[in-house]
Design a protein around this motif. Sequence first.
Motif, short mmCIF file in Angstrom:
data_model
loop_
_atom_site.label_atom_id
_atom_site.label_comp_id
_atom_site.label_asym_id
_atom_site.label_seq_id
_atom_site.Cartn_x
_atom_site.Cartn_y
_atom_site.Cartn_z
N GLU A 64 59.42 -56.25 14.68
CA GLU A 64 59.42 -57.69 14.39
C GLU A 64 58.02 -58.29 14.49
N LEU A 65 57.23 -57.82 15.44
CA LEU A 65 55.89 -58.39 15.64
C LEU A 65 54.93 -58.03 14.53
N ARG A 66 55.11 -56.84 13.91
CA ARG A 66 54.21 -56.37 12.84
C ARG A 66 52.75 -56.40 13.30
N ALA A 67 52.53 -55.95 14.52
CA ALA A 67 51.19 -55.94 15.12
C ALA A 67 50.47 -54.64 14.78
N PRO A 68 49.16 -54.57 14.99
CA PRO A 68 48.44 -53.31 14.74
C PRO A 68 49.00 -52.13 15.53
N GLN A 69 49.57 -52.39 16.69
CA GLN A 69 50.13 -51.32 17.51
C GLN A 69 51.49 -50.83 17.01
N SER A 70 52.13 -51.59 16.13
CA SER A 70 53.53 -51.33 15.80
C SER A 70 53.74 -49.97 15.15
N VAL A 71 53.05 -49.71 14.04
CA VAL A 71 53.28 -48.47 13.30
C VAL A 71 52.92 -47.23 14.12
N PRO A 72 51.71 -47.16 14.73
CA PRO A 72 51.41 -45.96 15.53
C PRO A 72 52.41 -45.73 16.65
N ALA A 73 52.85 -46.78 17.33
CA ALA A 73 53.80 -46.62 18.43
C ALA A 73 55.16 -46.14 17.93
N LEU A 74 55.62 -46.68 16.82
CA LEU A 74 56.92 -46.27 16.30
C LEU A 74 56.88 -44.83 15.78
N ILE A 75 55.79 -44.44 15.15
CA ILE A 75 55.65 -43.06 14.69
C ILE A 75 55.65 -42.10 15.88
N ALA A 76 54.86 -42.42 16.88
CA ALA A 76 54.78 -41.54 18.06
C ALA A 76 56.13 -41.42 18.75
N THR A 77 56.84 -42.52 18.88
CA THR A 77 58.15 -42.49 19.53
C THR A 77 59.14 -41.69 18.70
N LEU A 78 59.17 -41.93 17.40
CA LEU A 78 60.09 -41.20 16.54
C LEU A 78 59.82 -39.70 16.57
N GLU A 79 58.58 -39.30 16.45
CA GLU A 79 58.25 -37.86 16.44
C GLU A 79 58.69 -37.19 17.74
N ARG A 80 58.55 -37.91 18.84
CA ARG A 80 58.95 -37.33 20.13
C ARG A 80 60.46 -37.15 20.23
N LEU A 81 61.21 -37.95 19.49
CA LEU A 81 62.66 -37.93 19.59
C LEU A 81 63.33 -37.03 18.56
N LEU A 82 62.56 -36.40 17.69
CA LEU A 82 63.14 -35.56 16.64
C LEU A 82 63.39 -34.14 17.16
N THR A 83 64.24 -34.05 18.14
CA THR A 83 64.63 -32.76 18.71
C THR A 83 66.16 -32.65 18.64
N PRO A 84 66.68 -31.44 18.53
CA PRO A 84 68.15 -31.30 18.44
C PRO A 84 68.84 -31.88 19.67
N HIS A 85 69.97 -32.53 19.41
CA HIS A 85 70.85 -33.04 20.48
C HIS A 85 70.15 -34.07 21.37
N ASN A 86 69.20 -34.79 20.82
CA ASN A 86 68.51 -35.79 21.63
C ASN A 86 69.47 -36.94 21.93
#
Length: 235
Positions: free
Chosen positions: A129-151
């Motif tokens: 919602e904020l669309r801040a400079p931190q938004s995209v890098p943080a969301l990418i990093a979080t998503l990549e960390r969660l892409l594991t089976p049965h998470n």
Amino acid sequence: MEDEFHELTDRVRAELRSPQDLVAYERLLGLARKNTPAGREELARMLVAVERPLWAREIAAFILGCAGDKRAFETLVLLLNYRDPVRCATAAHALSRLGDPRTARAAAALATNPLRTAYALHPVRLLAELRAPQSVPALIATLERLLTPHNPYWRVALACVEGLGALGDRRAVPALTAAAAHPRLAAAAAASLARLGVHELPGDEGRSDGGAGAAEEGPATAEEGSATAKEGPAG
């Protein structure tokens, strides 16, 4: 703010335990209705006063945050990382209206902290919602960390996928492409990629197995993704 404030005050009213609580609650509502500088000063003092119940600080922080008063920032960030998702949602709503540049940094720190993943859903949504400079890098990093089976935190991953699609930044394409291989995320990932101009995924030609990982993850159920409610208190 009107609907959210009524939801907050209705929920808090159910938490009142004594006549003294009711008097303090009515006092807070009166300050909110008056919306005067003196009233905001009293609300700000409430945020730092000792032995104030959490619900009183929550109401005060919500009112001040929605009014753009940065004195509410610390309390709202605390509530954004709280064990109760309803309080997290209330804090995120106020933080999105606060206009404090520290908000995006705090939300990014909460979203990317692997020890706080159980409480990351609302920080993730707030970043989108904020669309801040931190938004995209943080969301990418979080998503990549969660892409594991049965998470167990696939709902947080789903919020990342949806947020990245809304933000429309092509830096997210590799992470979204990887997310498309996860059955619970596939539809949202395809929709987000389409918003970024990617309409065909590598290996789509001739695919008939319903997508990689289908055998390892079944359909979402109401019981799954409930790790947040099972976690202990934030600390």
